[in-house]
Design a protein around this motif. Structure first.
Motif, mmCIF file in Angstrom:
data_model
loop_
_atom_site.group_PDB
_atom_site.id
_atom_site.type_symbol
_atom_site.label_atom_id
_atom_site.label_comp_id
_atom_site.label_asym_id
_atom_site.label_seq_id
_atom_site.Cartn_x
_atom_site.Cartn_y
_atom_site.Cartn_z
ATOM 1 N N GLY A 69 113.477 16.912 -15.048
ATOM 2 C CA GLY A 69 114.048 18.157 -14.989
ATOM 3 C C GLY A 69 112.754 19.116 -14.805
ATOM 4 O O GLY A 69 111.574 18.798 -14.808
ATOM 5 N N SER A 71 111.588 23.474 -16.398
ATOM 6 C CA SER A 71 112.128 24.496 -17.004
ATOM 7 C C SER A 71 111.259 25.813 -17.067
ATOM 8 O O SER A 71 110.314 25.646 -16.389
ATOM 9 C CB SER A 71 112.014 24.240 -18.604
ATOM 10 O OG SER A 71 112.858 22.991 -19.128
ATOM 11 N N LEU A 106 122.518 29.779 -10.471
ATOM 12 C CA LEU A 106 122.087 29.468 -11.576
ATOM 13 C C LEU A 106 122.913 29.040 -12.680
ATOM 14 O O LEU A 106 122.345 28.571 -13.963
ATOM 15 C CB LEU A 106 121.021 30.453 -12.102
ATOM 16 C CG LEU A 106 119.838 30.812 -11.046
ATOM 17 C CD1 LEU A 106 119.340 32.153 -11.415
ATOM 18 C CD2 LEU A 106 118.936 29.699 -11.030
ATOM 19 N N CYS A 109 122.258 25.714 -14.803
ATOM 20 C CA CYS A 109 121.460 25.546 -15.596
ATOM 21 C C CYS A 109 121.734 25.744 -16.985
ATOM 22 O O CYS A 109 122.631 26.530 -17.340
ATOM 23 C CB CYS A 109 119.993 26.137 -15.167
ATOM 24 S SG CYS A 109 119.595 25.936 -13.512
ATOM 25 N N GLU A 110 120.987 25.157 -17.951
ATOM 26 C CA GLU A 110 121.120 25.424 -19.400
ATOM 27 C C GLU A 110 120.080 26.454 -19.804
ATOM 28 O O GLU A 110 118.973 26.380 -19.217
ATOM 29 C CB GLU A 110 120.770 23.995 -20.212
ATOM 30 C CG GLU A 110 120.570 24.170 -21.675
ATOM 31 C CD GLU A 110 120.009 22.770 -22.384
ATOM 32 O OE1 GLU A 110 120.134 23.029 -23.559
ATOM 33 O OE2 GLU A 110 119.468 22.133 -21.949
ATOM 34 N N LEU A 132 115.280 28.645 -19.228
ATOM 35 C CA LEU A 132 116.345 28.067 -18.331
ATOM 36 C C LEU A 132 115.902 26.639 -17.911
ATOM 37 O O LEU A 132 114.732 26.377 -17.328
ATOM 38 C CB LEU A 132 116.568 28.936 -16.933
ATOM 39 C CG LEU A 132 117.481 28.524 -15.858
ATOM 40 C CD1 LEU A 132 118.009 29.805 -15.380
ATOM 41 C CD2 LEU A 132 116.625 27.662 -14.892
ATOM 42 N N ARG A 133 116.695 25.707 -18.155
ATOM 43 C CA ARG A 133 116.210 24.387 -17.842
ATOM 44 C C ARG A 133 117.323 23.720 -16.655
ATOM 45 O O ARG A 133 118.365 23.751 -16.707
ATOM 46 C CB ARG A 133 116.562 23.300 -19.054
ATOM 47 C CG ARG A 133 115.867 22.101 -18.625
ATOM 48 C CD ARG A 133 115.782 21.259 -20.208
ATOM 49 N NE ARG A 133 115.360 19.883 -19.901
ATOM 50 C CZ ARG A 133 114.117 19.423 -19.126
ATOM 51 N NH1 ARG A 133 113.245 20.175 -19.049
ATOM 52 N NH2 ARG A 133 114.191 18.284 -18.825
ATOM 53 N N ASP A 134 116.398 23.334 -15.601
ATOM 54 C CA ASP A 134 117.323 22.719 -14.487
ATOM 55 C C ASP A 134 117.145 21.079 -14.584
ATOM 56 O O ASP A 134 115.948 20.505 -14.396
ATOM 57 C CB ASP A 134 116.562 23.056 -13.079
ATOM 58 C CG ASP A 134 117.483 22.710 -12.138
ATOM 59 O OD1 ASP A 134 118.418 21.959 -11.978
ATOM 60 O OD2 ASP A 134 116.856 22.653 -10.944
ATOM 61 N N THR A 141 116.493 26.200 -7.388
ATOM 62 C CA THR A 141 116.713 27.089 -8.734
ATOM 63 C C THR A 141 115.238 27.893 -8.814
ATOM 64 O O THR A 141 115.333 29.197 -9.081
ATOM 65 C CB THR A 141 116.560 25.952 -9.778
ATOM 66 O OG1 THR A 141 117.566 25.243 -9.655
ATOM 67 C CG2 THR A 141 116.435 26.988 -11.022
#
Length: 447
Positions: A69, A71, A106, A109-110, A132-134, A141
């Motif tokens: 991932g 971030s 978005l 995403c977390e 923001l974590r993808d 993103t």
């Protein structure tokens, strides 16, 4: 521009020479420190821009910052000078940014709460932001983030950082900058290494200017900065300006009753005022309560300035009424300060300012009550009462129901208030028993 992971990334980056363009400006800008809220409401502190040989980030933070991932950090700087207008703009920009990140491409995403700060303080203060974590590391993103930040025309924009890992399991951060005629350019990379946890949560020194205002003028300056875009702010200020700056309590006792929503405050305050033939007041007062929803939708700095000034309006009413009869007040300064501290301090209870910290002490220019009672019930009983009521709740009241850690932080902040402290009252028994307990405490304390 092509994008790649380290170690090929340095070939694609634009290196800045001379002064580092970090979150903290200066002749030689110090490294940027970050506080990242982890699962379980713990915090991981790390620093960007200084290299410690062999140092590795906290494994808990590394799991959120590094592969798999990708971030990104997004932090909102306060414009140089850091006056009220700049702080208000930054707070509203941060709120707008969070709303936009939760929508569109978005939203998958977390998001995690992130603070950027300068070690030992600094004129830029604390920058509120988000990680923001993808989990899929989609190039869409990055493109969506750059397009979003490009839509912010007024400087300073939110600052975008991108975290990358190398084969040696080290982490790096690259910054993105929008340059005239060149578009978005990457700057860096700079190493990411652990940072010691500061003695105080980094936001605590910022609280007197962002939510727990030490005097009337500090809160007034915030609403003054809001008048161009919140017309009701001027109406509130006009009412505040009609109140004397220094008021004194009359000869009759003034009792404040505090408590989380659904602890029985409304019932108890009414019953006590009836029993004592007292005047019942509440904060915010009726003269501004019609604008409560408007300010509840604003960031903490604006919301708390509204409630703080409401306390000063109530103080003027208390001074007048307490000359003629006892006064019961439904909420006052303690609730204003408690919710601000619990909201702004990220992490769990252990990250709150310690007991006896000045942030828990009553403002010197606000009329002080004789007694403050805090009604308490178990979380289960509170939830049952809330569900039975079915009334609209503020954002913070909804957070109390959904987030047990936030509720614990609010309760601990109430317990740490000083001069005056809160006297606890168990509000779980019958209405009659609670009323007798409250009246007994009033008799013991105010006679």
């Amino acid at each position: 521009m092509a994008f790649a992971r380290l170690p090929r990334v340095p070939l694609l980056l634009v290196r800045l020479s001379g002064q580092r363009r970090g979150a903290c400006a200066g002749t030689m800008a110090p490294p940027r420190c970050f506080a990242l809220e982890l699962p379980g409401c713990t915090l991981a502190h790390f620093v960007v821009g200084t290299d410690v040989s062999g140092a590795r980030p906290d494994p808990r933070a590394a799991a959120l910052l590094g592969p798999p991932g990708r971030s990104y950090s997004l932090c909102v700087p306060v414009a140089p000078g850091g006056d009220c207008a700049a702080r208000v703009r930054a707070a509203r920009l941060h709120q707008r940014l969070l709303h936009q990140l939760r929508c569109g491409p978005l939203q998958r995403c977390e998001l995690r709460r992130l603070l950027c700060y300068c070690p030992g303080g600094g004129e830029d203060g604390v920058q509120r932001g988000t990680l923001l974590r993808d989990p899929d590391d989609s190039p869409d993103t990055r493109g969506a983030l750059l397009a979003l930040l490009g839509s912010y025309l007024e400087a300073p924009r939110p600052r975008l950082g991108e975290f990358v890992g190398d084969p040696r399991r080290k982490l790096w951060q690259c910054l993105w900058e929008l340059r005239d005629g060149q578009g978005w350019q990457q700057v860096g990379p700079e190493p990411v290494v652990p940072a010691p946890e500061p003695e105080l949560h980094p936001v605590v020194t910022d609280l007197p200017s962002s939510g727990v205002f030490p005097h009337r003028e500090a809160a007034r300056a915030v609403l003054e900065a809001c008048t161009p875009f919140i017309p009701e702010a001027r109406a509130v200020l006009d009412l505040v300006d009609q109140c004397p700056e220094h008021v004194q309590k009359g000869k009759f006792p003034v009792i404040v009753i505090e408590g989380l929503d659904a602890t029985g405050k409304t019932t108890v305050t009414q019953s006590v005022s009836d029993s004592l033939k007292a005047v019942l007041l509440k904060s915010p007062p009726d003269c501004i309560s019609q604008w409560r929803k408007i300010f509840d939708d604003e960031p903490t700095i604006i919301r708390r300035a509204f409630y703080s000034l409401g306390n000063y309006i109530v103080a003027s009413e208390i001074a007048k009424e307490s000359a003629k009869s006892p006064v019961i007040v439904d909420r006052y300064w303690h609730s204003t300060a408690t919710y601000a501290i619990a909201t702004e301090v990220s992490g769990g209870v252990r990250h709150l300012p310690p007991a006896h910290h000045p942030i828990y002490q009553w403002p010197a220019d606000l009329l002080t009550p004789d007694l403050v009672l805090l009604l308490t019930v178990s979380p289960e009983e509170r939830l049952k009462r809330l569900q039975a009521r079915g009334v609209d709740r503020t954002r913070e009241e909804a957070e109390l129901e959904a987030n047990s850690v936030f509720r614990q932080k609010v309760e601990v902040c109430y317990q740490r208030m000083e001069k005056p402290a809160c006297r606890m009252v168990d509000a779980s028994p019958s209405r009659e028993k609670v009323l007798q307990a409250v009246l007994s405490l009033i008799q013991d304390s105010c006679h």
